[in-house]
Design a protein around this motif. Structure first.
Motif, mmCIF file in Angstrom:
data_model
loop_
_atom_site.group_PDB
_atom_site.id
_atom_site.type_symbol
_atom_site.label_atom_id
_atom_site.label_comp_id
_atom_site.label_asym_id
_atom_site.label_seq_id
_atom_site.Cartn_x
_atom_site.Cartn_y
_atom_site.Cartn_z
ATOM 1 N N VAL A 120 36.179 21.613 44.913
ATOM 2 C CA VAL A 120 35.457 22.691 44.241
ATOM 3 C C VAL A 120 36.241 23.993 44.321
ATOM 4 O O VAL A 120 36.387 24.719 43.323
ATOM 5 C CB VAL A 120 34.063 22.864 44.883
ATOM 6 C CG1 VAL A 120 33.397 24.131 44.361
ATOM 7 C CG2 VAL A 120 33.198 21.659 44.591
ATOM 8 N N PHE A 121 36.769 24.283 45.490
ATOM 9 C CA PHE A 121 37.509 25.529 45.691
ATOM 10 C C PHE A 121 38.706 25.614 44.749
ATOM 11 O O PHE A 121 38.937 26.639 44.092
ATOM 12 C CB PHE A 121 37.974 25.605 47.147
ATOM 13 C CG PHE A 121 38.808 26.820 47.461
ATOM 14 C CD1 PHE A 121 38.212 28.035 47.735
ATOM 15 C CD2 PHE A 121 40.193 26.737 47.470
ATOM 16 C CE1 PHE A 121 38.978 29.147 48.012
ATOM 17 C CE2 PHE A 121 40.962 27.844 47.745
ATOM 18 C CZ PHE A 121 40.363 29.050 48.020
ATOM 19 N N ALA A 160 26.743 31.735 36.030
ATOM 20 C CA ALA A 160 27.888 31.854 36.934
ATOM 21 C C ALA A 160 29.172 31.376 36.271
ATOM 22 O O ALA A 160 30.235 31.985 36.434
ATOM 23 C CB ALA A 160 27.631 31.062 38.218
ATOM 24 N N VAL A 161 29.089 30.289 35.511
ATOM 25 C CA VAL A 161 30.279 29.764 34.829
ATOM 26 C C VAL A 161 30.752 30.739 33.761
ATOM 27 O O VAL A 161 31.957 31.009 33.622
ATOM 28 C CB VAL A 161 29.978 28.383 34.213
ATOM 29 C CG1 VAL A 161 31.135 27.932 33.325
ATOM 30 C CG2 VAL A 161 29.744 27.360 35.310
ATOM 31 N N PHE A 162 29.831 31.295 32.990
ATOM 32 C CA PHE A 162 30.207 32.200 31.894
ATOM 33 C C PHE A 162 30.853 33.486 32.417
ATOM 34 O O PHE A 162 31.702 34.077 31.737
ATOM 35 C CB PHE A 162 28.987 32.548 31.046
ATOM 36 C CG PHE A 162 28.479 31.402 30.230
ATOM 37 C CD1 PHE A 162 29.352 30.422 29.782
ATOM 38 C CD2 PHE A 162 27.137 31.292 29.906
ATOM 39 C CE1 PHE A 162 28.896 29.350 29.026
ATOM 40 C CE2 PHE A 162 26.676 30.224 29.148
ATOM 41 C CZ PHE A 162 27.563 29.255 28.712
ATOM 42 N N THR A 163 30.466 33.925 33.612
ATOM 43 C CA THR A 163 30.984 35.183 34.159
ATOM 44 C C THR A 163 32.033 34.969 35.244
ATOM 45 O O THR A 163 32.411 35.920 35.916
ATOM 46 C CB THR A 163 29.826 36.022 34.737
ATOM 47 O OG1 THR A 163 29.146 35.263 35.755
ATOM 48 C CG2 THR A 163 28.835 36.394 33.656
ATOM 49 N N ARG A 164 32.472 33.708 35.439
ATOM 50 C CA ARG A 164 33.493 33.388 36.455
ATOM 51 C C ARG A 164 33.045 33.847 37.838
ATOM 52 O O ARG A 164 33.820 34.434 38.593
ATOM 53 C CB ARG A 164 34.840 34.031 36.108
ATOM 54 C CG ARG A 164 35.347 33.767 34.709
ATOM 55 C CD ARG A 164 35.613 32.292 34.454
ATOM 56 N NE ARG A 164 36.215 32.087 33.138
ATOM 57 C CZ ARG A 164 35.533 31.880 32.037
ATOM 58 N NH1 ARG A 164 34.202 31.869 32.086
ATOM 59 N NH2 ARG A 164 36.131 31.680 30.890
ATOM 60 N N ASP A 165 31.790 33.609 38.155
ATOM 61 C CA ASP A 165 31.224 34.024 39.441
ATOM 62 C C ASP A 165 31.570 32.964 40.490
ATOM 63 O O ASP A 165 30.792 32.038 40.750
ATOM 64 C CB ASP A 165 29.710 34.198 39.302
ATOM 65 C CG ASP A 165 29.120 35.029 40.428
ATOM 66 O OD1 ASP A 165 29.770 35.126 41.482
ATOM 67 O OD2 ASP A 165 28.015 35.572 40.250
ATOM 68 N N TYR A 166 32.744 33.087 41.121
ATOM 69 C CA TYR A 166 33.242 32.073 42.044
ATOM 70 C C TYR A 166 32.256 31.720 43.164
ATOM 71 O O TYR A 166 31.985 30.540 43.405
ATOM 72 C CB TYR A 166 34.567 32.536 42.676
ATOM 73 C CG TYR A 166 35.766 32.452 41.762
ATOM 74 C CD1 TYR A 166 35.669 31.920 40.478
ATOM 75 C CD2 TYR A 166 37.004 32.908 42.181
ATOM 76 C CE1 TYR A 166 36.768 31.852 39.642
ATOM 77 C CE2 TYR A 166 38.124 32.843 41.350
ATOM 78 C CZ TYR A 166 37.992 32.321 40.081
ATOM 79 O OH TYR A 166 39.087 32.249 39.273
#
Length: 317
Positions: free
Chosen positions: A23-24, A273-279
Motif C-alpha cells: 500500500v505504501f 481521498a483518491v481524487f485529492t491524493r490524500d496519502y
C-alpha cells in the motif's frame, strides 16, 4: 485449537505487514502531487515545497515507511492532507455507516439466498424453481449500480416507499436508521444472495442424493424434515464460506452503493481521498479493509468446526 489460532495470528500479522508495504509503495505511484493538490494550482513553488517538507515527502521512501509503521503501531494514521482532520476521526465517523450497511446486506443475502435455494431444491422442475433461478440470473447479471438507479427511480421517486438518499445513525434511532438503509442493503446484497442461492441449491441436491439421506427416508422421515435436518445443515458449510469471502468484499464494494444513495460512509471517504491524493487516508482505508479480510477468514476457518463437527480446525483424520 490454540496452536492453530496462534499460527494464524502470526500469518495474519505477516500478511498485514506485507500489505502495508504494498500500500505504501502503491499509493506513492499515483499520478499527481499531494502537496500541489493541498496548496492549490495558484500556489508558488516555495509554498508547495514547504508543504512537502511538512508532510515529510522529501524524506527517503525507507524513512517515510518506517515512520508510517511506527505511527500505526501507536494507533496514529496521521492527518488528512485535504482537511487536516486526524484520520482516526474520519474513520470513526464513516466506518460505522459502511459496517451497518454491509451487515444489513449480509442478513438480506443470507436469508433470501438460503430461502430461494431451499425452494429451488424442494420444487425442482416446477415454477418456484424457475422463479428462484430467474432471481439468481438477475442478481448475477445486472450490475448493482443499475439496480440502484432503477430502485431509486421506481421505489423512491415514483412510489415513495423508501428514501432516495440520506442516512440516520442506527445506534441513535434503530428503526429509522434501518429504514434508510433497507434499499441500499437490498441492492448491495442482491448479487451475494444470488450466489448463495445457487450454491445452496447445488449443495442440497448433492446431499439429498447421498446414502444416509436415502436411509433416513427409508426409515419414514418425510422429505421436508430430511431436507431441513440434513440437506440444509450440510449446505451451511458452503454458505459460511461464501459469506466469509464476500463480507470483506462488501465492505470494499459498498463504494458504488454509497455513492448512489449518498451515504456518508467508507466509500465516499475513499473516493475523496483518491481524487485529492490524500496519502494518509488512502493508506488507512486499504489497511483496514485488508485487516477485515484477515479477521473474517480466520473467523470462517474456526466456524467450520462449529457448523460441521466432522471438520476440525487442526485437520480431520
Amino acid at each position: 485449537m490454540i496452536r492453530y489460532v496462534a499460527s494464524r495470528l502470526w500469518q495474519s500479522a505477516l500478511t498485514l505487514l506485507l500489505a502495508s508495504l504494498v500500500v505504501f509503495i502503491g499509493v506513492r505511484q499515483l499520478p499527481g502531487d499531494p502537496a500541489l493538490a493541498m496548496a492549490g494550482e495558484e500556489a508558488s513553488p516555495e509554498q508547495v515545497e514547504a508543504i512537502r517538507e511538512q508532510l515529510g515527502l522529501n524524506d527517503s521512501l525507507t524513512s517515510q515507511y518506517f515512520t508510517f509503521i511506527g505511527n500505526i503501531m501507536r494507533g496514529d494514521f496521521g492527518e488528512s492532507t485535504r482537511t487536516g482532520t486526524p484520520v482516526t476521526e474520519l474513520i470513526a465517523t464513516t466506518l460505522p455507516v459502511t459496517l451497518w450497511l454491509s451487515a444489513y446486506a449480509i442478513v438480506v443475502a443470507v436469508v433470501v439466498g438460503i430461502l430461494f435455494g431451499v425452494i429451488a431444491e424442494r420444487f425442482r422442475g416446477r415454477w418456484p424453481e424457475w422463479f428462484a433461478n430467474g432471481f439468481a440470473l438477475v442478481g448475477l447479471s445486472v450490475p448493482n449500480f443499475w439496480l440502484g438507479i432503477l430502485a431509486i427511480l421506481y421505489l423512491s421517486v415514483t412510489l415513495g416507499w423508501f428514501p432516495a438518499s440520506g442516512y440516520v445513525d442506527v445506534a441513535t434511532d434503530p428503526l429509522r436508521g434501518l429504514y434508510y438503509l433497507t434499499l441500499p442493503a437490498v441492492i448491495l446484497g442482491t448479487g451475494l444472495a444470488a450466489v448463495i442461492m445457487r450454491q445452496t441449491r447445488a449443495s442440497m441436491i448433492e446431499t439429498m442424493s447421498t446414502d444416509y439421506v436415502r436411509t433416513a427416508r427409508a426409515k419414514g422421515l418425510g422429505r421436508g424434515r430430511v431436507l431441513m435436518r440434513y440437506g440444509l445443515r450440510n449446505s451451511l458449510i458452503v454458505v459460511v464460506t461464501i459469506v466469509g469471502l464476500q463480507l470483506g468484499g462488501l465492505i470494499s464494494g459498498a463504494v458504488v452503493t454509497e455513492r448512489i444513495f449518498a451515504l456518508p460512509g467508507f466509500g465516499k471517504l475513499t473516493l475523496d481521498a483518491v481524487f485529492t491524493r490524500d496519502y494518509p487516508v488512502i493508506q488507512a482505508v486499504v489497511l483496514i479493509i485488508t485487516m477485515s479480510y484477515i479477521v473474517i477468514n480466520l473467523a470462517v476457518d474456526i466456524l467450520y468446526s462449529v457448523v460441521n463437527p466432522k471438520i476440525r480446525v487442526g485437520g480431520a483424520n
